[in-house]
Write a protein that holds these residues in place. Structure first.
Motif, PDB file in Angstrom:
ATOM      1  N   ASN A 133      -7.016  -2.938  -0.226  1.00  0.00           N
ATOM      2  CA  ASN A 133      -8.040  -2.952  -1.280  1.00  0.00           C
ATOM      3  C   ASN A 133      -8.614  -1.559  -1.523  1.00  0.00           C
ATOM      4  N   HIS A 134      -8.882  -0.837  -0.461  1.00  0.00           N
ATOM      5  CA  HIS A 134      -9.446   0.512  -0.588  1.00  0.00           C
ATOM      6  C   HIS A 134      -8.470   1.406  -1.349  1.00  0.00           C
ATOM      7  N   GLN A 177      -8.355  -4.654   3.887  1.00  0.00           N
ATOM      8  CA  GLN A 177      -9.258  -3.567   3.504  1.00  0.00           C
ATOM      9  C   GLN A 177      -8.482  -2.284   3.214  1.00  0.00           C
ATOM     10  N   VAL A 178      -7.477  -1.982   4.032  1.00  0.00           N
ATOM     11  CA  VAL A 178      -6.629  -0.813   3.776  1.00  0.00           C
ATOM     12  C   VAL A 178      -6.052  -0.914   2.364  1.00  0.00           C
ATOM     13  N   HIS A 192       0.838  -1.207   0.000  1.00  0.00           N
ATOM     14  CA  HIS A 192       0.000   0.000   0.000  1.00  0.00           C
ATOM     15  C   HIS A 192       0.876   1.262   0.000  1.00  0.00           C
ATOM     16  N   LEU A 218      -9.117   3.406   9.546  1.00  0.00           N
ATOM     17  CA  LEU A 218      -8.846   1.978   9.726  1.00  0.00           C
ATOM     18  C   LEU A 218      -7.750   1.729  10.750  1.00  0.00           C
ATOM     19  N   HIS A 235      -9.076  11.453   0.485  1.00  0.00           N
ATOM     20  CA  HIS A 235      -9.992  10.373   0.845  1.00  0.00           C
ATOM     21  C   HIS A 235      -9.229   9.107   1.255  1.00  0.00           C
ATOM     22  N   ILE A 236      -8.203   8.752   0.491  1.00  0.00           N
ATOM     23  CA  ILE A 236      -7.404   7.569   0.850  1.00  0.00           C
ATOM     24  C   ILE A 236      -6.749   7.782   2.219  1.00  0.00           C
ATOM     25  N   TYR A 253      -8.382   0.415  -5.066  1.00  0.00           N
ATOM     26  CA  TYR A 253      -9.588   0.890  -5.753  1.00  0.00           C
ATOM     27  C   TYR A 253      -9.453   2.371  -6.118  1.00  0.00           C
ATOM     28  N   HIS A 254      -9.027   3.172  -5.167  1.00  0.00           N
ATOM     29  CA  HIS A 254      -8.954   4.612  -5.414  1.00  0.00           C
ATOM     30  C   HIS A 254      -7.723   5.009  -6.237  1.00  0.00           C
ATOM     31  N   ALA A 279      -9.351   7.387   4.995  1.00  0.00           N
ATOM     32  CA  ALA A 279      -9.694   5.983   5.240  1.00  0.00           C
ATOM     33  C   ALA A 279      -8.560   5.254   5.948  1.00  0.00           C
ATOM     34  N   ASP A 280      -7.327   5.525   5.543  1.00  0.00           N
ATOM     35  CA  ASP A 280      -6.185   4.901   6.220  1.00  0.00           C
ATOM     36  C   ASP A 280      -6.182   5.238   7.701  1.00  0.00           C
TER      37      ASP A 280
END
Length: 176
Positions: free
Chosen positions: A142-143, A139-140, A19, A63, A55-56, A146-147, A59-60
């Motif tokens: 994958n999210h 999830q971190v 990531h 999480l 946004h990323i 995706y972005h 979310a990081d």
């Protein structure tokens, strides 16, 4: 032919390393483009490239705080401040915030005694689940993936290429 590294990392650490590598590839790439690319408004999932990056980052942070055991209410209050700090900032400021968040993740991953721990994840609308910490790290990853795809599409829309961040490219890069 190069051989894969014999050093085995916990899956949560490996996912987070990927990531960070992929995000850094994007920051490196974005710095090569005209500065206005990150602030140019377009019709897409997000209005600007910088909004996707924020946004990323948000979310990081959410999480990570969940993995550390913070409650939804505490996270909501802290994330409001986090977003306020980043809104309207330039690429360098957003990247600096990523650096601070990455340091917090590194500390967590280095010092957490059980990366296979089952954690309780509660959400006011979605309810409660018990999930292995490594799956939250998935999830971190994958999210972010995706972005980063959103970033690639947006850059193409603005006349630029995206950055190659496939997981296999990461594995090759780590073994050179």
């Amino acid at each position: 032919m190069r051989k894969m590294s014999t050093q085995v990392k916990h899956r949560a650490v490996q996912l987070y390393d990927y990531h960070v590598w992929a995000n850094n590839k994007y920051f490196d790439h974005l710095r090569t483009l005209p500065q206005e690319v990150c602030d140019t408004e377009i019709t897409s999932v997000f209005s600007t490239v910088n909004q996707v990056l924020v946004h990323i980052a948000k979310a990081d942070m959410v999480l990570l705080r969940r993995m550390r055991g913070d409650s939804h209410d505490v996270i909501t209050a802290q994330i409001g401040e986090f977003i306020h700090r980043l809104e309207g900032q330039n690429l360098a400021a957003i990247e600096a915030e990523y650096g601070r968040t990455n340091a917090m993740y590194e500390d967590f991953l280095t010092n957490h005694s059980d990366l296979d721990q089952i954690i309780t994840y509660e959400h006011p609308r979605l309810g409660r689940i018990d999930v292995p910490l490594v799956e939250v790290m998935q999830q971190v990853c994958n999210h972010g993936t995706y972005h980063r795809g959103n970033l690639s599409a947006m850059l193409h829309q603005l006349g630029h290429q995206g950055a190659p961040t496939d997981y296999l490219l990461y594995l090759y890069a780590m073994n050179q």
